[in-house]
Scaffold this active site. Structure first.
Site, mmCIF file in Angstrom:
data_model
loop_
_atom_site.group_PDB
_atom_site.id
_atom_site.type_symbol
_atom_site.label_atom_id
_atom_site.label_comp_id
_atom_site.label_asym_id
_atom_site.label_seq_id
_atom_site.Cartn_x
_atom_site.Cartn_y
_atom_site.Cartn_z
ATOM 1 N N VAL G 114 0.866 -1.178 0.000
ATOM 2 C CA VAL G 114 0.000 0.000 0.000
ATOM 3 C C VAL G 114 0.906 1.233 0.000
ATOM 4 O O VAL G 114 1.776 1.329 0.882
ATOM 5 C CB VAL G 114 -0.888 0.038 1.252
ATOM 6 C CG1 VAL G 114 -1.645 1.357 1.351
ATOM 7 C CG2 VAL G 114 -1.848 -1.146 1.265
ATOM 8 N N VAL G 115 0.773 2.154 -0.953
ATOM 9 C CA VAL G 115 -0.123 2.158 -2.068
ATOM 10 C C VAL G 115 0.599 1.617 -3.309
ATOM 11 O O VAL G 115 1.819 1.759 -3.430
ATOM 12 C CB VAL G 115 -0.654 3.588 -2.352
ATOM 13 C CG1 VAL G 115 -1.555 4.045 -1.212
ATOM 14 C CG2 VAL G 115 0.477 4.591 -2.564
ATOM 15 N N VAL G 118 3.218 3.590 -5.459
ATOM 16 C CA VAL G 118 4.465 4.050 -4.848
ATOM 17 C C VAL G 118 5.158 2.883 -4.138
ATOM 18 O O VAL G 118 6.213 2.422 -4.562
ATOM 19 C CB VAL G 118 4.202 5.215 -3.857
ATOM 20 C CG1 VAL G 118 5.440 5.523 -3.038
ATOM 21 C CG2 VAL G 118 3.744 6.445 -4.637
ATOM 22 N N CYS G 119 4.546 2.405 -3.093
ATOM 23 C CA CYS G 119 5.214 1.425 -2.233
ATOM 24 C C CYS G 119 5.406 0.089 -2.935
ATOM 25 O O CYS G 119 6.317 -0.667 -2.596
ATOM 26 C CB CYS G 119 4.405 1.253 -0.948
ATOM 27 S SG CYS G 119 4.075 2.846 -0.165
ATOM 28 N N VAL G 120 4.554 -0.223 -3.907
ATOM 29 C CA VAL G 120 4.748 -1.428 -4.699
ATOM 30 C C VAL G 120 5.543 -1.111 -5.971
ATOM 31 O O VAL G 120 6.518 -1.786 -6.292
ATOM 32 C CB VAL G 120 3.383 -2.066 -5.084
ATOM 33 C CG1 VAL G 120 3.597 -3.280 -5.985
ATOM 34 C CG2 VAL G 120 2.620 -2.450 -3.827
#
Lengths: 208, 208, 208, 208, 208, 208, 208, 208
Positions: G114-115, G118-120
């Site tokens: 999440v999110v 960005v984070c993935v």
């Protein structure tokens, strides 16, 4: 002034009717995702337990393709009246079902089931005709698609049924958080992940 | 001839109720995008200020996970009655809340809140039962999803509530643009980007 | 038995009200695509002409950002009463507008406009309160989004307005195709491409 | 191994291009709600300011119906190169526009505009052909409907453009929260209401 | 660097192919509303005329249930090559069709038709295999539903087709508004109601 | 207590009206996919046969572009009254149609048709006005789009019509599975693929 | 022949990365309903446990408003490497995180977070650039809305990431039901209510 | 020039693979309505028969909860190779399945199944890796929801699979209507109700 006067749910006058939540029939439900629907139905079960509401289970032909009642409900209510209807489609046509309701002496029926347009709508309409107040838990009742859902809601609403959701049922019965704050918070937190997140953030922050 | 006679909003008889717009609870809202919802709620705040309507704020457990009222509302109404309910879920069960309303002497309640099916629906139903006219600002009230939203709207509408949106509230209270053209245009232009665009195009073109 | 008895549209008792279809305001409409909306509004104009219904045009501040009435409508009804309201938001608050309606001696109001929740809903509610039958042409009336649309429809329907679409208006006024088959077919074929296709296929096949 | 190697946005190599965000043209946008779109565009403006990215504004016929650039952008970048194109539809055909880009010496173009399929897609395709890395801010670019949006995205993606959203732009440029935690939190909190709510809850809880 | 290098549409190298827009077949289209689709197809016809692009019409079994070509297209291009295919499903299998294309000496094919997954996709794939640049006008091509649409788009895009919309075609061919400002504005204003509204507002305001 | 008392469908008092399911008109239907709609209409036909309900067919101008009745219905009811209306749009304006209904001596009308807003809504409203109970089979009635569908439903519901779906009709008429279990299972299994799957799984498993 | 050769997930070469599933950040997710998302994330956790895949947890500022990791994940992986990043937005910029991955000696990264955008997306793009095979679990990764989701998917897919869902991960790792039929059935039955229903129906029927 | 060169389906080189269309598994499908999905699967069966394509059926654990293959498919292909896989999830891991394919000597695989992301995607990816051309019939393949569907499509498309729909398969194999006009028309008319309507209108009109 209003057409349908406010009938406030009351935990001393309400009974929960769970109609035909069977392993086969649920595969027909497509107006909710399977997870969403399961969560909503179990939330309603939680509510019935939490408020000690008399609860009545019924199934339609559970020895045939419709399948048995989902085990979670049976486990949650091992001692509840369980009426396996031999053939009546409208549960209200089954004497045992109506007797079980009347035996509670309660006049507010909280009902949910599969499929909305038949297993929920028929007893709802019959019960209203006999003077009961009927509260349809729309998100614990499923059917083939949203077009069918909308027509069924319109039919029941026109007949005087109260449409609401399981969260509103819980809150209306609780009246005041102080009646059992921890209990309600626990119930909600199992069924509303974002509410659980709020609680977990809060606990973390205030523990500092 | 009609079922629900037209009750026209009147700025001398209306009071605004903002129920549980709290930083935690708003994270539960998914029937509007967060920006859309924020804009709608603040627009309703703008309207209350613009028409000098008495405004009453209330929260549910704002010291717990539900979080404090969103600061923008608190700042907009620093002197408004603010009822931090100690536990009552239905704000109408809180004596201070009802007293604050009755103290205004007004009979038209403009209400919005989070979540629609509980924090808005319950006081709406209670107030109608006591003879108030209730105008639910549907787009400044949010809840879990559109299925829940639709059931809550149906329940309130069946009970005699008037469903409308913030723009309709503004226009019905204003009656005539000439009452304060610049004021209303300014309000709308902050909250309706396409309206602001019309004004900016117009200003540019007519300045030539 | 029914709540809202059937009032059948009658070409000798109906008047068409086109409210605020202005070049600026239409840019606010997002519950229909621009082409869909233009087609629906012009179809309603076609109907008014085809059945020789008295038609009344009105605008709100057409010298400001709201813009002038869309030229197609003005051209279609060069001699119709045209009330450029100096400030009244509810057209029913404008004496000239109401006088123009009453001058027709007709009791069935067919209304459409921009935006649905204000420019259509307000005069609809006022007219019903004065005993008129109001038929809201839902697909020739536009607003900000479908959430607003649905609340506005609910408010008007609850007050006794008849919700319908331009095609239903045309068919209810025509009564019998034989009254002017070619005329109606021509009207529909301009506004319903799939109907035009049916006619063209038919013409081709039967010409063989 | 991959088709389009990862080009990481770098605040020392990026330039922002804002194309045709004009008061008239924005009324054509229907793949975002007006509030959503305004918020996204201004967020991108905030990012350009926050990271001190060179920013170039351009408009198409701003003296005609397309309207002037939205004032918020002009105010945010009073000293930025502003190229009012006299007629070129593809901004890349305008020498001044390309010169302004090349004058920055940067090779990463962050682009957004109205409408996506023309004002964004054309310069994107041209710039890629000249060896620039192009990052299309999809949610700050609007067009007629989602069908058109999807075709435009597919065309640009096939040509090697990087599709992303304003939040990803901000985060990729920031690299590490510690570079300016308060600054970024402030930026996000203006444009992401739910993030602001998290901060407000947190502040309240930890202040206890 | 990119997979599919930018091929810019050029009015001296482009030819328009309109495939199977027949009165019967169009009744199969459900990924666009009938009005939307009609408007898009006619807009593409307008573009072909406006830029004097060679245009080739073809139909599949127009003496059978598929029906004749829609009359508007036939009227717009009375002298264009018209190939009524006796049976070939892929128009590229018809020698006359391919000859007509090759006779133009042009290499950029702008194609639209009904249904997208067959009548558009097949000749698109065949033409790419022979070295043509193919530009699929996605919004002037219709099919059974959006699932089918999306698969067809993916297949064509993977094969190297350029997906775009009629508005992008018009703008890419025009290059510069100054090439014929009035002409293009007139074209757009017939097919984009909101653009027409901008022009009408502008004309009104600047005439003051 | 309720507005619209429960009128339970009764196979000895019900008659089925199938209005204008014609090969041309059906091409106008876009609120259901063609397969979905065909299945729903034929399911209603199956129900009429299964319960031996008197059934009346009617068409509008079946010698013109509207096309003939779909052959499946004609074949299913070779001996049913078939009224090819010479021009009346509202089937209730056709004396033969109303006579055929009255000749059955039945008071419950189960109606479906194309298009919902005209061919279904008009006779529904007329019949209610004459004291009949009208049950609109919403999913066997189609129209241009869901906006039109929703307005038509609202109009009919407000007038006292019962909105339901074909599955609810079947179940309400059947009352008890034991009246003919195999017959009903067979009917459902032809029209509800997931129900057929349940039966087939059951048969396989229990045969082991 | 293919662009992205099939890399089959292998339980001996895969590692699971769970990025920023924190109680605050999850309140930003609106491309899945909260229940749907919770179920998907926990299903991925179940898979990691079931196949004994090395699993690495990481969070962003978990002492601030982003909140702590959701407790279910922490409990499921009490001994897994847990990297609380002090500020790096792209987890790949954190040395400990990359070291923990490299310490496993595995080259297939199964990532969710999440999110999504960005984070993935950021570590996915970085890892691909370093030669890892990255499998993005799209339904255990959430973000602001579906428009952002689609852009993020497109960006990662263009860079060579494999997009899939948790169910496909489970099945691809399992290879053959016989490897542990009961184990997999149990896993699926907790997370796929309709699959559980199939099992329960089957058990009931075959027990007879 | 293109990434994925056009591979035209050829009835002499194609084989049809129907994977896991089982009575239990189909209850998991929610990206198509049950009727829509049944119609699409049977249409693909019709195509295989019509073009005499070798067809291979396979199932996963058909003696367990997944249920038997849907009877219609078994009846349509009584003599086709039928591989009841004892446990392999990816049908390509089953030697008999691959042998059956290779025995046909054909290189074009037309595949459909339940669920798309596993039972279709896995053998598709494996077959491409072995040099087969794979054509995924997207509308005869179903899965849990459209998010899963879209990820599965993206994965297969990135690997070089051709995405198309059953109607495109039929048309690409037929090449020319004249190869068997009546046969194809009959096939389409069973599966495309609107096409059947066109034929019926045509027959009626030309018979006059």
């Amino acid at each position: 002034m209003s057409n349908v006067p406010y009938k406030r749910l009351n935990k001393d006058d309400a009974v929960v009717l769970l109609v035909d939540h069977q392993t086969g029939l649920i595969s027909l439900v497509q107006d909710f995702s399977p997870n969403e629907f399961k969560n909503n139905v179990l939330a309603l079960g939680d509510i019935a337990k939490f408020f000690n509401l008399p609860t009545i289970l019924t199934t339609s032909f559970d020895s045939g393709p419709n399948g048995p009642i989902v085990p979670e409900l049976k486990e949650q209510f091992p001692d509840a009246p369980f009426i396996a209807r031999p053939g009546q489609i409208n549960a209200w046509d089954n004497e045992d079902f109506v007797k079980a309701i009347k035996a509670t002496g309660r006049k507010q029926l909280i009902i949910a089931g599969v499929v909305t347009d038949v297993c929920v709508a028929f007893p709802t309409l019959s019960a209203i005709a006999e003077g009961f107040e009927v509260f349809v838990v729309t998100d614990a009742s499923g059917t083939f698609n949203t077009t069918v859902q909308q027509a069924a809601w319109a039919r029941m609403s026109a007949a005087g049924a109260h449409l609401l959701n399981w969260f509103a049922v819980a809150c209306e019965l609780q009246v005041d958080w102080r009646n059992d704050m921890e209990g309600l918070a626990n119930l909600l937190s199992q069924r509303l992940p974002n509410y659980r997140n709020l609680i977990n953030s809060y606990t973390k922050f205030t523990a500092k």
